[in-house]
Write an enzyme that holds these catalytic residues in place. Structure first.
Site, PDB file in Angstrom:
ATOM      1  CG  ASP A  75      -1.904   1.203   1.172  1.00 38.88           C
ATOM      2  OD1 ASP A  75      -2.538   1.406   0.121  1.00 38.88           O
ATOM      3  OD2 ASP A  75      -2.019   1.944   2.170  1.00 38.88           O
ATOM      4  CB  SER A  76       0.156   4.754  -0.856  1.00 38.53           C
ATOM      5  OG  SER A  76      -1.029   4.844  -0.090  1.00 38.53           O
ATOM      6  CE1 TYR A  86       2.771   5.952  -3.394  1.00 38.44           C
ATOM      7  CE2 TYR A  86       1.839   4.154  -4.686  1.00 38.44           C
ATOM      8  CZ  TYR A  86       2.908   4.707  -4.000  1.00 38.44           C
ATOM      9  OH  TYR A  86       4.099   4.019  -3.935  1.00 38.44           O
ATOM     10  N   GLY A  87      -3.183   9.025  -3.789  1.00 37.26           N
ATOM     11  CA  GLY A  87      -4.515   9.300  -4.345  1.00 37.26           C
ATOM     12  C   GLY A  87      -4.650  10.565  -5.168  1.00 37.26           C
ATOM     13  CB  CYS A 100      -3.025   0.503  -2.670  1.00 38.42           C
ATOM     14  SG  CYS A 100      -3.082   2.253  -3.105  1.00 38.42           S
ATOM     15  CG  ASN A 101      -9.440   0.439  -3.569  1.00 37.23           C
ATOM     16  OD1 ASN A 101     -10.214  -0.276  -4.177  1.00 37.23           O
ATOM     17  ND2 ASN A 101      -9.280   0.332  -2.254  1.00 37.23           N
ATOM     18  CB  THR A 102      -4.707   4.939  -5.452  1.00 33.82           C
ATOM     19  OG1 THR A 102      -5.666   5.415  -4.504  1.00 33.82           O
ATOM     20  CG2 THR A 102      -4.297   6.062  -6.368  1.00 33.82           C
ATOM     21  CD  GLU A 150      -0.935   7.406   5.433  1.00 36.44           C
ATOM     22  OE1 GLU A 150       0.231   7.702   5.699  1.00 36.44           O
ATOM     23  OE2 GLU A 150      -1.306   6.244   5.169  1.00 36.44           O
ATOM     24  CB  CYS A 186      -9.820   4.464  -0.086  1.00 33.73           C
ATOM     25  SG  CYS A 186      -8.235   5.005   0.613  1.00 33.73           S
ATOM     26  CB  THR A 187      -6.926  -0.222   1.810  1.00 37.96           C
ATOM     27  OG1 THR A 187      -5.801   0.572   1.396  1.00 37.96           O
ATOM     28  CG2 THR A 187      -7.306  -1.166   0.687  1.00 37.96           C
ATOM     29  CG  HIS A 188      -5.556   5.030   4.002  1.00 42.71           C
ATOM     30  ND1 HIS A 188      -4.952   4.416   2.939  1.00 42.71           N
ATOM     31  CD2 HIS A 188      -4.567   5.621   4.711  1.00 42.71           C
ATOM     32  CE1 HIS A 188      -3.646   4.642   2.994  1.00 42.71           C
ATOM     33  NE2 HIS A 188      -3.390   5.369   4.053  1.00 42.71           N
TER      34      HIS A 188
HETATM   35  N1  DGL Z   1      -5.048   3.169   0.494  1.00 43.87           N
HETATM   36  C1  DGL Z   1      -5.049   3.666  -0.848  1.00 43.87           C
HETATM   37  C2  DGL Z   1      -6.278   3.191  -1.586  1.00 43.87           C
HETATM   38  O1  DGL Z   1      -6.830   2.145  -1.266  1.00 43.87           O
HETATM   39  C3  DGL Z   1      -4.923   5.139  -1.085  1.00 43.87           C
HETATM   40  C4  DGL Z   1      -4.176   5.982  -0.206  1.00 43.87           C
HETATM   41  C5  DGL Z   1      -3.461   7.100  -0.874  1.00 43.87           C
HETATM   42  O2  DGL Z   1      -4.075   8.068  -1.346  1.00 43.87           O
HETATM   43  O3  DGL Z   1      -2.256   6.973  -0.912  1.00 43.87           O
HETATM   44  O4  DGL Z   1      -6.695   3.827  -2.526  1.00 43.87           O
END
Ligand code: DGL
Length: 286
Positions: A22-23, A54-55, A85-87, A170, A204-206
């Protein structure tokens, strides 16, 4: 290719863990479910905290960063890497699978979190109206509407980018009163798109960490879906269907955590996502 931090792998010489990427911290919400469902495997987690989030980054940048991290996992002996990570799944996975993998590691595999989720989304909705909460990058990629249409052409997808949610999580502000404003703002924007939405995916996994703030804002009868359990079940199924990959995954139940940023910060913060204390090592990327 050697990279700083490579010595950390010396103790895992014969280990071939499943890589989970993940990011930052979000992928830990997926890893937790994988370990609970498939505890026999070894796992290697990498959070690219130094370059998160990363988003909001371009396709090119997310692709470049993700590919670099995938190569890092292969160097560490992972036969299989899950982009938790979805992004990264939205912006980099397909290119890596189709263009890079055949040249760098044709026997290895890289999987994402979007496909497993879209395959089962239909069972969560009765109205056929699904809401997607995600980063700007995931929304802009249109990956969810495109993939859902392949499995469930009748489902209508309503997307809402939540640019403040990852920074809140974060920075450990997700459970503070200040988060209420941004959670409500994005929820209102999503729900204004259709009164019939009866399933909302945290794409988004966050975002699972914001569940306590989101749940009170759900309309009656609307379900909130997190991806951890879905991705873990899909991985179990994948490993069963692919014995050539499964047999290469080592099974000692070992877990290792790496971050591209401060280990102290990672260890302090990661436990919130993973649900128990953990210790990371640092790795710079070559
Ligand atoms: N956890 C990441 C996701 O599932 C995104 C987090 C990010 O923006 O870096 O998209």
């Amino acid at each position: 290719m050697l990279y700083p931090g490579a010595s950390h792998f010396s103790t895992m010489a014969s280990s071939q863990p499943i890589g989970v990427f993940d990011s930052g911290y979000g992928g830990l919400t997926i890893l937790k479910e994988m370990v609970s469902r498939l505890p026999q495997y070894d796992y290697l987690y990498l959070g690219d905290n130094a370059r998160a989030p990363y988003g909001t980054r371009s396709f090119e940048t997310v692709y470049e960063y993700t590919l670099q991290c995938v190569k890092w996992f292969f160097e560490a002996g992972c036969p299989l890497v899950v982009l938790a990570c979805n992004t990264a799944s939205a912006k980099a996975l397909r290119t890596i699978q189709q263009n890079d993998l055949p040249g760098i590691a044709p026997a290895n595999r890289v999987l994402g979190v979007i496909r497993p989720t879209t395959e089962v989304i239909g069972k969560y909705t009765r109205t056929g109206k699904v809401g997607i909460l995600a980063t700007q990058g995931t929304v802009q990629s249109d990956s969810y509407p495109i993939e859902i249409a392949k499995f469930f052409p009748a489902i209508r997808v309503f997307q809402q980018a939540c640019p403040m949610w990852v920074p809140l999580v974060e920075n450990n502000e997700h459970d503070k009163p200040g988060a209420d404003y941004f959670v409500r703002e994005s929820m209102d924007l999503l729900l204004a798109q259709s009164k019939e939405i009866d399933a909302i995916l945290l794409a988004c996994t966050h975002y699972p960490l914001l569940t306590p703030k989101i749940t009170p804002l759900l309309p009656a009868g609307c379900r909130l879906i997190s991806q951890g359990g879905i991705v873990a079940s899909s991985l179990a199924d994948y490993l069963q269907r692919h014995p050539e990959i499964e047999s290469r995954c080592s099974k000692r139940g070992q877990l290792r955590f790496f971050t591209t940023d401060s280990t102290e910060d990672f260890d302090n913060h990661a436990s919130i996502f993973y649900g128990q204390a953990l210790h990371s090592a640092h790795s710079a990327l070559s």
